[in-house]
Design an enzyme around this catalytic site. Structure first.
Site, PDB file in Angstrom:
ATOM      1  N   CYS A 182     -16.123 -36.740 -28.963  1.00 44.86           N
ATOM      2  CA  CYS A 182     -15.009 -36.477 -28.054  1.00 44.86           C
ATOM      3  C   CYS A 182     -15.345 -36.841 -26.615  1.00 44.86           C
ATOM      4  O   CYS A 182     -14.481 -36.768 -25.744  1.00 44.86           O
ATOM      5  CB  CYS A 182     -14.584 -35.014 -28.142  1.00 44.86           C
ATOM      6  SG  CYS A 182     -15.851 -33.835 -27.646  1.00 44.86           S
ATOM      7  N   PHE A 232     -17.176 -32.838 -38.363  1.00 45.93           N
ATOM      8  CA  PHE A 232     -18.074 -33.725 -39.101  1.00 45.93           C
ATOM      9  C   PHE A 232     -19.010 -34.511 -38.197  1.00 45.93           C
ATOM     10  O   PHE A 232     -20.049 -34.985 -38.649  1.00 45.93           O
ATOM     11  CB  PHE A 232     -17.271 -34.717 -39.960  1.00 45.93           C
ATOM     12  CG  PHE A 232     -16.657 -35.859 -39.185  1.00 45.93           C
ATOM     13  CD1 PHE A 232     -17.410 -36.974 -38.836  1.00 45.93           C
ATOM     14  CD2 PHE A 232     -15.320 -35.824 -38.807  1.00 45.93           C
ATOM     15  CE1 PHE A 232     -16.849 -38.026 -38.121  1.00 45.93           C
ATOM     16  CE2 PHE A 232     -14.752 -36.869 -38.101  1.00 45.93           C
ATOM     17  CZ  PHE A 232     -15.520 -37.973 -37.749  1.00 45.93           C
TER      18      PHE A 232
END
Length: 485
Positions: free
Chosen positions: A282, A150
């Protein structure tokens, strides 16, 4: 609803999945419903794979230089529609416009790299014996799949689509059901650029479609980007079905700050690293490890973080549940003895009171046993741990199960080199808070941040999306025969 209901994209057409359940799509900026998305199953996937298999022989037989021409045209379309694409990313994901635009700019760079493939996959040739020639060529795998997350609805699909398709594969894309809108626009632009129908197909859904992709006998390889928990499941399931798989998971990136670090540069970099894309990436620097006397830098960091304002230069997080989870991490750390220097809980944006916002948060004196120091928070939150030595800081970094990125802030070349040699992560930054490699260098971490061989972008991705064909030929029967011929 602002946008029509999302549909699957098969054989060059948007198609209804009448039997699928529908899920509401929310804009995190406002908390309002903007569309619906089908949660398709195995039957829809079968149709997409059939379409891809039907066109694969012709697509893979096309010379790579001709395939590349399509992506040259596609690049110009991305540039033409950059604002509209960025607007769409912002609305469905909650980024700021500048962050959404940067995401599209990265998609353009990824497409540019794919256009260089003819120069990167030239085969090898050698006369291995008198009259005997050996040749090695790279060939596509067939039908492959890409499962996207997402947090980057435009960029992450471009980690896989341009390279995989230019190399001759056909693809099934499964976008996140939370942000399904950008994928359809990507498909439309690729068709406008001349991509043959069936080369790219899009199937929407949730867990059921992911499992079907891992199990489908017509899919040769699977790429995945998401949480470590799901990355492990996808990797095990796909490889147990004899598929290639590279699955990227979560991260807990440590930014080690030494006392000699440049105060202003360090403060601005660390603040940007922890808050960019609302911390939902991330590569976010979610943990700072202060080595020795760094209070002067911490104070500047807090001052920088105060300049980050929800609804202005800080976007929303993806959902109400994410907001609640992030704020719970802060509350638990405070209750455990950490000191909240800047508190982003309860953030509200005027006019968007129902949006999902968390303000920039800095939590000092965190200890390694706290949950905020161990788990991926995925929000604009920085946990600060304290150590006396660089080796102690590295021990904290190396003890975490992830291995995506690590960074050091210092003006000492020897200390920087020491971290480069000893940090247990696949991507290292020196005075850079988000050490994402630029093309042609590949993106990928270590340990529980990545499962599988090869990286997902750059030159390393060529190994993943192709297989070697070795050919040996002999045309001169008069030549002497020996053990080599």
């Amino acid at each position: 609803m602002k946008y029509p209901a999302v549909r699957n994209y098969v054989a060059g057409q948007f198609v209804e999945d009448a039997g699928a359940r529908a899920l509401d799509v929310y804009s995190p900026l406002t908390g309002g419903v903007i569309s619906t998305v089908p949660l398709s199953g195995a039957a829809a996937l079968d149709k997409a794979v059939e379409a891809a298999k039907a066109v694969f022989p012709a697509w893979s037989a096309m010379p790579i230089k001709e395939r590349v021409q399509i992506f040259y045209r596609y690049k110009t379309l991305l540039e033409r529609d950059m604002k509209a694409l960025a607007d769409l990313v912002q609305e469905e994901n909650g980024k700021t416009f500048d962050e959404a635009r940067a995401e599209v700019e990265k998609a353009i760079e990824l497409t540019e790299f794919a256009c260089s493939m003819p120069q990167l996959i030239q085969g090898e040739f050698l006369e291995v014996s008198k009259g005997v020639e050996a040749r090695v060529e790279r060939k596509p795998l067939g039908v492959v799949a890409s499962i996207a997350p997402f947090n980057f609805p435009n960029m992450v699909p471009h980690w896989t689509i341009p390279n995989a398709l230019v190399l001759g594969n056909c693809m099934i894309l499964k976008p996140s059901e939370v942000v399904p809108l950008s994928a359809g626009r990507i498909a439309e632009l690729l068709k406008e650029a001349g991509l043959p129908d069936g080369v790219l197909n899009i199937v929407h859904g949730d867990r059921e479609i992911v499992e079907a992709i891992c199990d489908h006998p017509g899919i040769e390889a699977v790429s995945f980007v998401g949480s470590t928990k799901i990355a492990k499941v996808v990797y095990i399931r796909a490889t147990s079905n004899l598929k290639r798989c590279v699955a990227l998971g979560g991260a807990k990136n440590h930014l080690m700050v030494l006392p000699d670090a440049h105060p202003d540069m360090t403060a601005s970099n660390v603040a940007a690293s922890m808050s960019g894309c609302a911390g939902q990436r991330c590569m976010a620097g979610s943990t700072m490890v202060g080595v020795g006397a760094v209070d002067h830098i911490v104070q500047k960091l807090v001052d920088e973080a105060r300049k980050i304002v929800p609804g202005q230069n800080l976007g929303s997080v993806i959902s109400k549940e994410a907001k609640e989870r992030i704020e719970k991490h802060i509350t638990e750390a405070e209750a455990a003895g950490a000191k909240v220097l800047l508190d982003g809980r309860g953030a509200r944006v005027e006019g968007h009171e129902d949006g999902y916002y968390v303000g920039p948060t800095v939590v000092d004196y965190v200890t390694p046993d706290m949950r905020i120091a161990q788990e991926e928070v995925f929000g604009p939150v920085l946990a600060i741990l304290r150590t006396n030595t660089l080796d102690e800081a590295l021990a904290i970094e190396n003890a975490n199960p992830y291995g995506n990125a690590a960074a050091v802030f210092t003006q000492s070349g020897s200390m920087a080199r020491y971290v480069m040699d000893h940090a247990n992560a696949g991507m290292i930054g020196v005075n850079i808070g988000v050490p994402v490699p630029r093309e042609p260098f590949s993106f990928g971490g270590w340990n529980e941040s990545k499962f599988g061989a090869c990286d997902i972008t750059g030159k390393s991705s060529i190994e993943f999306w192709t297989q070697l064909k070795k050919t040996t030929t002999k045309w001169n029967p008069e030549s002497r025969v020996n053990w080599m011929s």
